[in-house]
Every structure is written in structure tokens, then in C-alpha cells.
Design an enzyme around this catalytic site. Structure first.
Site, PDB file in Angstrom:
ATOM      1  CB  THR A  47     -70.223  15.253   3.717  1.00 29.59           C
ATOM      2  OG1 THR A  47     -69.763  13.902   3.886  1.00 29.59           O
ATOM      3  CG2 THR A  47     -69.071  16.190   3.998  1.00 29.59           C
ATOM      4  CE1 TYR A 137     -74.913   7.412   1.617  1.00 30.75           C
ATOM      5  CE2 TYR A 137     -76.156   9.451   1.446  1.00 30.75           C
ATOM      6  CZ  TYR A 137     -75.145   8.717   2.026  1.00 30.75           C
ATOM      7  OH  TYR A 137     -74.355   9.285   2.997  1.00 30.75           O
ATOM      8  CE  LYS A 166     -71.668   7.845  -0.078  1.00 29.64           C
ATOM      9  NZ  LYS A 166     -72.014   9.029   0.728  1.00 29.64           N
ATOM     10  CB  VAL A 208     -69.145   8.880  -2.538  1.00 39.12           C
ATOM     11  CG1 VAL A 208     -69.814  10.173  -2.075  1.00 39.12           C
ATOM     12  CG2 VAL A 208     -69.740   8.429  -3.875  1.00 39.12           C
TER      13      VAL A 208
END
Length: 301
Positions: A47, A137, A166, A208
């Protein structure tokens, strides 16, 4: 070892009209999210447009957020980059500026075997102090490479400071397998907003969420309901999350986050790093009008 928890926000990176990191906007965003009750900040993730930024810009991002947060909430820096050398440099820098931990996205573009991914994560985990928490991740729909439960187990066994993961793919079965690692002590986060309440009720440590920076009030309310054991309320709020996703998670979702933050007076600019583009004025106005009409910032009791 420190761990992420609750509503974790992968913050956007504000840019100035000169295409530089908007440090003052970043400070305001940090304060806004902390004031709204989010639990942890996660700069330089997908993001945050991290792969469109150079190493020095990402260092500015990390330093600014850590300093502005000033210990009020944990800050974990996403240090994964397009090559191992930059990743190691960014990981070391995160430690040096006082980040609470780091996250490392899988390498992108070139497909890697589990053996190659294992060596990659072990090299990074071994490069930072033993008490520096590391999160893996996985976002296979963007990065090509995936994190299997078998790989996660292997890394967790070899690297005590890899405390969790994540995972930003819509796979509840795999998330539950991750939650079993280390007898349930492996920290697991979904990056899928439409699964927030379900994964949290099933034992995940939080969410998240990019959306959460635009409408933090709503996401904090879901987490509070989960922690209070009110599954009915959590699921009721989740249904509104799904409605919110239909508005926020279309094409150009990162641009949508910035447009909402500008509308809320947090950011002065909604510029994106090329080749990404901001929403056009009409689309941004229509989106913000709809969000205001649905009163997503008003937490339902």
C-alpha cells in the site's frame, strides 16, 4: 519478542507535487491513525508503493514514522525489496532507527523454490539482532512467489526471531495451518478485509488493512468486539466491511485511500508515484460522497 497485534495499518506514502516523500503529510497521517486507536503501523508495504521508491526514500519513510510515533504504538518496517542487498540494507536501517521489528515480502518476478525462499529468509533473519522480530509476508497474487505452510514451519524452526507471518491471499485453510505453527504461538495476520472478523475469531492476531487508514474507526470497532467476545457484533460490523470493500477495493485502491485521506483533511495531496495515477476528481468526489452517506466513520452500537 515483540509482535504485531490488532488493527495494523500499512500506511500510504504521501508525495509532494515535486514527487518527493511528503514528510509533513506522513507525520499527520501517523498522528491521525494513532489518535483513532489503531494498534500498529506498517510503513513501506504494498500500500505504501514501496517498489516504486528508492532505498533513500524508504529510509526517510521509516525514520519519519518511527520518530513521529514516538513509542505510542509499535512500528514494523516492511524492508523487503527487489534484491537481497537492498533488503539487508533496509532491514539494518530499520533496526538502527528504533523500529519494533521488520517484515519481509517474498522476492518478486522471478519464481523461486522453497529452498531458495528458505535461504532468503534465513539470511535476513540472521542479519539482524537476535531480538529483532521478523515477519514473513506473502502476497502471491502480486509477487509470484508464495509461502506454503511447509516453508513457514521450516523458517520458524530455523529462525527463532521470525515470529509470524502476514498472508494477503484469501485462503482460510492455509491461514489456519499457519496458526498451528509453534503450537499456536506463531503470529498470523490476514491481509484480506473480507476475512477480518472470521480470522480474528479463529485465532489470528489481527488484520493488516489498507482500508483501515481511511476508515480506522470501523476496523478498531471490529477488533474491540472480537476482544470483548462479542462475535455477533463483530460479524455484524464485518458485513459493513464487505460493503466498504465494494467501495474502496476496486481498481486504484491505493489512490482511493489517498483520496479519502485528503477528503478527511489528513493529507494535503493525493499524488501517486508514477506509473500509478490518482483518482480523477469526479470519481474521488463520488466515492467520498458515498462513504459519507453510509456513515462509515460512525461506529454502530
Amino acid at each position: 519478542m515483540k509482535k504485531l497485534y490488532g488493527v495494523v495499518v500499512p500506511i500510504v506514502t504521501p508525495f509532494t507535487p515535486e514527487d518527493e516523500v511528503d514528510v509533513e503529510g506522513l507525520k499527520r497521517l501517523t498522528d491521525f491513525l494513532i489518535d483513532k486507536g489503531v494498534h500498529c503501523l506498517y510503513p513501506a508495504g504494498s500500500t505504501g508503493e514501496m517498489l516504486l521508491m528508492n532505498v533513500e526514500e524508504r529510509k526517510i519513510l521509516a525514520e519519519t514514522v518511527v520518530k513521529q510515533a514516538a513509542g505510542r504504538v509499535p512500528v514494523f518496517i516492511q524492508a523487503g525489496a527487489m534484491n537481497l542487498r537492498d533488503t539487508l540494507e533496509l532491514a539494518a536501517h530499520a533496526v538502527s532507527v528504533g523500529a519494533d521489528g521488520i517484515a519481509i515480502v517474498t522476492p518478486s518476478y522471478f519464481g523461486l523454490s522453497d529452498d531458495e525462499l528458505f535461504i532468503y529468509y534465513k539470511t535476513i533473519a540472521d542479519s539482524v539482532p537476535a531480538d529483532c522480530s521478523v515477519y514473513m509476508y506473502g502476497i502471491p497474487q502480486c509477487s509470484v512467489n508464495d509461502i506454503t505452510p511447509e516453508l513457514a514451519v521450516r523458517v520458524a524452526e530455523a529462525c527463532p526471531n521470525v515470529v509470524g507471518l502476514k498472508y494477503s491471499f484469501n485462503d482460510m485453510i492455509r491461514l489456519q495451518k499457519f496458526m498451528e505453527i509453534r503450537g499456536g504461538d506463531f503470529s498470523v495476520f490476514s491481509g484480506c478485509d473480507n476475512m477480518f472478523a472470521m480470522t480474528a475469531l479463529a485465532g489470528a492476531d489481527g488484520i493488516v488493512s489498507g482500508n483501515a487508514q481511511a476508515i480506522p474507526e470501523h476496523y478498531v470497532a471490529i477488533w474491540n468486539a472480537v476482544k470483548e467476545g462479542d462475535a455477533k457484533k463483530a460479524m455484524s460490523l464485518q458485513s459493513r466491511t464487505n460493503m466498504l470493500n465494494n467501495i474502496m477495493c476496486r481498481n486504484f485502491d491505493k489512490a482511493r485511500f489517498k483520496a479519502v485521506l485528503k477528503h478527511r483533511g489528513v493529507l494535503e495531496y493525493d499524488f501517486m508515484r508514477a506509473p500509478l495515477q490518482p483518482l480523477d476528481t469526479e470519481e474521488a468526489e463520488n466515492m467520498n460522497r458515498l462513504l459519507d452517506e453510509k456513515e462509515f466513520t460512525k461506529v454502530l452500537m
